[in-house]
Design a protein around this motif. Sequence first.
Motif, PDB file in Angstrom:
ATOM      1  N   LYS A 137       0.833  -1.220   0.000  1.00 22.37           N
ATOM      2  CA  LYS A 137       0.000   0.000   0.000  1.00 22.37           C
ATOM      3  C   LYS A 137       0.859   1.258   0.000  1.00 22.37           C
ATOM      4  N   TYR A 138       2.111   1.110   0.450  1.00 20.84           N
ATOM      5  CA  TYR A 138       2.972   2.288   0.604  1.00 20.84           C
ATOM      6  C   TYR A 138       4.241   2.166  -0.225  1.00 20.84           C
ATOM      7  N   ASN A 139       4.759   3.313  -0.646  1.00 25.23           N
ATOM      8  CA  ASN A 139       5.997   3.362  -1.424  1.00 25.23           C
ATOM      9  C   ASN A 139       7.210   3.345  -0.507  1.00 25.23           C
ATOM     10  N   ALA A 140       8.217   2.593  -0.936  1.00 22.11           N
ATOM     11  CA  ALA A 140       9.451   2.462  -0.153  1.00 22.11           C
ATOM     12  C   ALA A 140      10.648   2.913  -0.991  1.00 22.11           C
ATOM     13  N   LEU A 141      11.771   3.113  -0.299  1.00 19.04           N
ATOM     14  CA  LEU A 141      13.020   3.473  -0.965  1.00 19.04           C
ATOM     15  C   LEU A 141      13.770   2.196  -1.330  1.00 19.04           C
ATOM     16  N   TYR A 142      14.240   2.132  -2.585  1.00 17.42           N
ATOM     17  CA  TYR A 142      15.021   0.984  -3.060  1.00 17.42           C
ATOM     18  C   TYR A 142      16.410   1.459  -3.475  1.00 17.42           C
ATOM     19  N   ALA A 143      17.416   0.594  -3.280  1.00 23.79           N
ATOM     20  CA  ALA A 143      18.780   0.884  -3.742  1.00 23.79           C
ATOM     21  C   ALA A 143      19.255  -0.278  -4.601  1.00 23.79           C
ATOM     22  N   SER A 144      19.849   0.051  -5.745  1.00 25.78           N
ATOM     23  CA  SER A 144      20.333  -1.001  -6.647  1.00 25.78           C
ATOM     24  C   SER A 144      21.738  -0.668  -7.121  1.00 25.78           C
ATOM     25  N   GLY A 145      22.332  -1.609  -7.844  1.00 26.02           N
ATOM     26  CA  GLY A 145      23.678  -1.395  -8.374  1.00 26.02           C
ATOM     27  C   GLY A 145      23.660  -0.480  -9.590  1.00 26.02           C
ATOM     28  N   ASN A 212      17.995 -11.504 -12.056  1.00 27.93           N
ATOM     29  CA  ASN A 212      16.913 -10.527 -11.867  1.00 27.93           C
ATOM     30  C   ASN A 212      15.543 -11.101 -12.163  1.00 27.93           C
ATOM     31  N   ALA A 213      15.510 -12.184 -12.952  1.00 28.16           N
ATOM     32  CA  ALA A 213      14.220 -12.787 -13.312  1.00 28.16           C
ATOM     33  C   ALA A 213      13.527 -13.383 -12.081  1.00 28.16           C
ATOM     34  N   ASP A 214      14.309 -13.678 -11.040  1.00 27.52           N
ATOM     35  CA  ASP A 214      13.717 -14.141  -9.776  1.00 27.52           C
ATOM     36  C   ASP A 214      13.407 -12.897  -8.944  1.00 27.52           C
ATOM     37  N   PHE A 215      12.213 -12.368  -9.211  1.00 25.27           N
ATOM     38  CA  PHE A 215      11.788 -11.054  -8.741  1.00 25.27           C
ATOM     39  C   PHE A 215      11.872 -10.903  -7.217  1.00 25.27           C
ATOM     40  N   THR A 216      11.455 -11.937  -6.500  1.00 27.61           N
ATOM     41  CA  THR A 216      11.354 -11.805  -5.035  1.00 27.61           C
ATOM     42  C   THR A 216      12.732 -11.698  -4.371  1.00 27.61           C
ATOM     43  N   LYS A 217      13.796 -12.118  -5.072  1.00 20.50           N
ATOM     44  CA  LYS A 217      15.150 -12.011  -4.499  1.00 20.50           C
ATOM     45  C   LYS A 217      15.611 -10.555  -4.429  1.00 20.50           C
ATOM     46  N   MET A 218      14.808  -9.661  -5.021  1.00 17.96           N
ATOM     47  CA  MET A 218      15.158  -8.235  -4.929  1.00 17.96           C
ATOM     48  C   MET A 218      14.813  -7.668  -3.557  1.00 17.96           C
ATOM     49  N   TYR A 219      14.027  -8.409  -2.794  1.00 13.83           N
ATOM     50  CA  TYR A 219      13.553  -7.856  -1.513  1.00 13.83           C
ATOM     51  C   TYR A 219      14.542  -8.174  -0.399  1.00 13.83           C
ATOM     52  N   ASN A 220      15.442  -7.214  -0.137  1.00 11.32           N
ATOM     53  CA  ASN A 220      16.430  -7.373   0.931  1.00 11.32           C
ATOM     54  C   ASN A 220      16.433  -6.113   1.785  1.00 11.32           C
ATOM     55  N   PRO A 221      15.459  -5.991   2.718  1.00 13.27           N
ATOM     56  CA  PRO A 221      15.405  -4.774   3.525  1.00 13.27           C
ATOM     57  C   PRO A 221      16.620  -4.676   4.462  1.00 13.27           C
ATOM     58  N   MET A 222      17.103  -3.454   4.615  1.00 15.50           N
ATOM     59  CA  MET A 222      18.254  -3.196   5.495  1.00 15.50           C
ATOM     60  C   MET A 222      17.985  -1.904   6.234  1.00 15.50           C
ATOM     61  N   LEU A 227      23.307   0.363   5.349  1.00 15.98           N
ATOM     62  CA  LEU A 227      23.707   0.567   3.949  1.00 15.98           C
ATOM     63  C   LEU A 227      24.737   1.702   3.873  1.00 15.98           C
ATOM     64  N   ALA A 228      24.437   2.800   4.546  1.00 16.73           N
ATOM     65  CA  ALA A 228      25.335   3.961   4.508  1.00 16.73           C
ATOM     66  C   ALA A 228      26.731   3.585   5.002  1.00 16.73           C
ATOM     67  N   SER A 229      26.789   2.675   5.982  1.00 12.01           N
ATOM     68  CA  SER A 229      28.097   2.297   6.545  1.00 12.01           C
ATOM     69  C   SER A 229      28.913   1.438   5.569  1.00 12.01           C
ATOM     70  N   GLN A 230      28.236   0.883   4.551  1.00  8.49           N
ATOM     71  CA  GLN A 230      28.970   0.090   3.543  1.00  8.49           C
ATOM     72  C   GLN A 230      29.581   0.981   2.449  1.00  8.49           C
ATOM     73  N   GLU A 255      20.396  -5.502  -4.741  1.00  2.78           N
ATOM     74  CA  GLU A 255      21.639  -6.217  -5.058  1.00  2.78           C
ATOM     75  C   GLU A 255      22.622  -6.118  -3.887  1.00  2.78           C
ATOM     76  N   PRO A 256      22.376  -6.862  -2.810  1.00  3.43           N
ATOM     77  CA  PRO A 256      23.221  -6.732  -1.614  1.00  3.43           C
ATOM     78  C   PRO A 256      24.700  -6.995  -1.893  1.00  3.43           C
ATOM     79  N   ASP A 257      25.005  -7.953  -2.786  1.00  2.00           N
ATOM     80  CA  ASP A 257      26.411  -8.292  -3.057  1.00  2.00           C
ATOM     81  C   ASP A 257      27.153  -7.105  -3.663  1.00  2.00           C
ATOM     82  N   TYR A 258      26.439  -6.310  -4.433  1.00  2.00           N
ATOM     83  CA  TYR A 258      27.058  -5.146  -5.058  1.00  2.00           C
ATOM     84  C   TYR A 258      27.537  -4.170  -3.976  1.00  2.00           C
TER      85      TYR A 258
END
Length: 640
Positions: A137-145, A212-222, A227-230, A255-258
């Motif tokens: 229902k709500y918009n969230a912030l996402y970070a990607s490579g 990326n085709a495995d859509f649900t693997k994109m969901y890695n909340p932190m 994140l900033a400390s990385q 993309e946590p590994d990135y």
Amino acid sequence: MSNDKINESLIKDDFYQAVNGEWVKNATIPSDHSSTGGFMDLVDNIDKTLMNDFDALLDGSMQPSNDDMQEFKKLYDLAMDFDKREQDGANPLKATLQRIEDVKSFDDLNQQLSDWTLSGLPLPFGFGIEADMKNAKYNALYASGASTFLPDKTYYDKQNPAGAKLMPVFRDMVQKLLTMVGYDEQQAKNIVDAAEDFDRTIAPHVKSAEENADFTKMYNPMSYSDLASQIDKFDMENYVTGLIGQVPDQVIVTEPDYFKAFNEIVNDDTFYKMKNWMIVKVVKGSAGLLSEEFRQIGGTFSRTLSGKKEATKPKKAAYYLASGLFDQVVGDYYGRKYFGEKAKQDVHDMVVKMINVYEKRLSQNDWLSEDTKKMAITKLNALAIHVGYPDEINPLYHQFKVVSKEDGGDLYTNVENIDKIITKDKFSKWNQPVDKSIWDMSANTVNAYYSPLENVIVFPAAILQAPFYSLEQSSSQNFGGIGAVIAHEISHAFDNNGCQFDQYGNLNNWWTEEDHKHFDALAENMIKEFDGLDFAGQKVNGNLTVSENIADAGGLSCALEAAKGENDVNLRDFFINWATIWRTKSTEQYKQLLLSIDVHAPTELRAQVQVKNLEDFYKTFDVQPGDGMYMDEDKRVNIW
């Protein structure tokens, strides 16, 4: 539909060739295209119609239908003024390049980091706003490579011959562009060398198209602070505050590994390379907004990639540029003028009919438990349906104000300003309720989609015409065309990605453990059915294409059932129109590109393989063991 061009002797051995062989033999790929066929013909016809209308808009013989169209007209006028674009040359881009050149350190960059993103300048990561997968229902912030120069990380593998061929083409193109904006030959080469080095350090750490085709693997909340400390070199707290007004508690990392590898990629030693990587991205990304020579050279790489012999004609490119920015405004015009309320209602009724067929099939399903069935039907009945065009234009477009050439405006600056409005608007949506009335596609797009996060299916007006759909076609032909497309989109709610979201669009497992195991085994069979099939001198990737293949299979079998429920049923017509809508002729380069990055199987195989799973196909065409189209019963995959 006339059947006189169908090669009856081939039907049992090669269905696609039987239906489309003569067409394929005679079809010519236009020199500015990488493919031609069912979808592409519709695109070309719509482009022709709208360009004709917009000629009348420019010469004053047609008046803009609303204020948004008035702004579109001004931008289209600038895009079409090739003389002015020629005179301006590289000048409009120079201030942007100077801005990058003036950044001498991470401190300099940190002073303006959020505005860097709002101005559309590249960074070695991406921030965006989308619905929260666990609370849709709500918009969230996402970070990607970051995105790489070549289309996928697999192109950077030493054993991938395509990458070795393509990078020199990319380099050559960018070096030419850099000399055109004022760098000398040696500077241009140095910039490209450094940029390529930086790009190659990114590639191992980003996800491939298959991952990326495995859509649900994109969901890695932190937590945002984690994140900033990385990220050592960027002031991430200041950055995000400039974008959304505060430091959020959480960010969803795709993309946590990135980000684990981030400090290896971005550090004091690589600052110079990163800066040159930014210059390359900006010069390449802006070429289409400048003179014709810039546009021609700037398209060299994509033409090589797709096998196009020549660039899109200047006038068409100008139309694509302006209508791309004003897509929903142009879509509204197209939908209201060429589609209308009657067709909108007719197709809406068809979608409801397909949902009813789906519900019946779910309730009669013999491998789902009652609890899972009930949840599946609940999700199906909650599906929102959008047909034709939105009721009103997204208010965002009312903010687009174009400075006309009479008032001293140029194309580059206007596009830059509009992009900034779009980006600001996106970030203003953080933590706000998701607006499900906003479409991701405009009405003049020949396509359709399902959104798992909104549980909505969308059928733009442009796809709702022959051969997909026509009042002139029989019901069986329409079900083999648009019916299968409609049911395909419904099936995405229950493919390997969609099935993990509930009726509200939340990532939420509503399956019993046993049912999910059974589904996974069926999905594995679908992977095997396509994996390794020969195509264009390469092999199909069953994992990359599984979600679309599940949707095709579900779409075709449900449309078949709907067709059988009509009084004028003719299954021969049904299957033949299914093969007809997928007719395509493509360049070898384009076929190979799609095999690497596209989640859809090649169109020929979509037409050819899916029918083999259906008993009715064998009966309709009397296909027997030994025939090329015969598949052993134990190999046939039926999921929905």
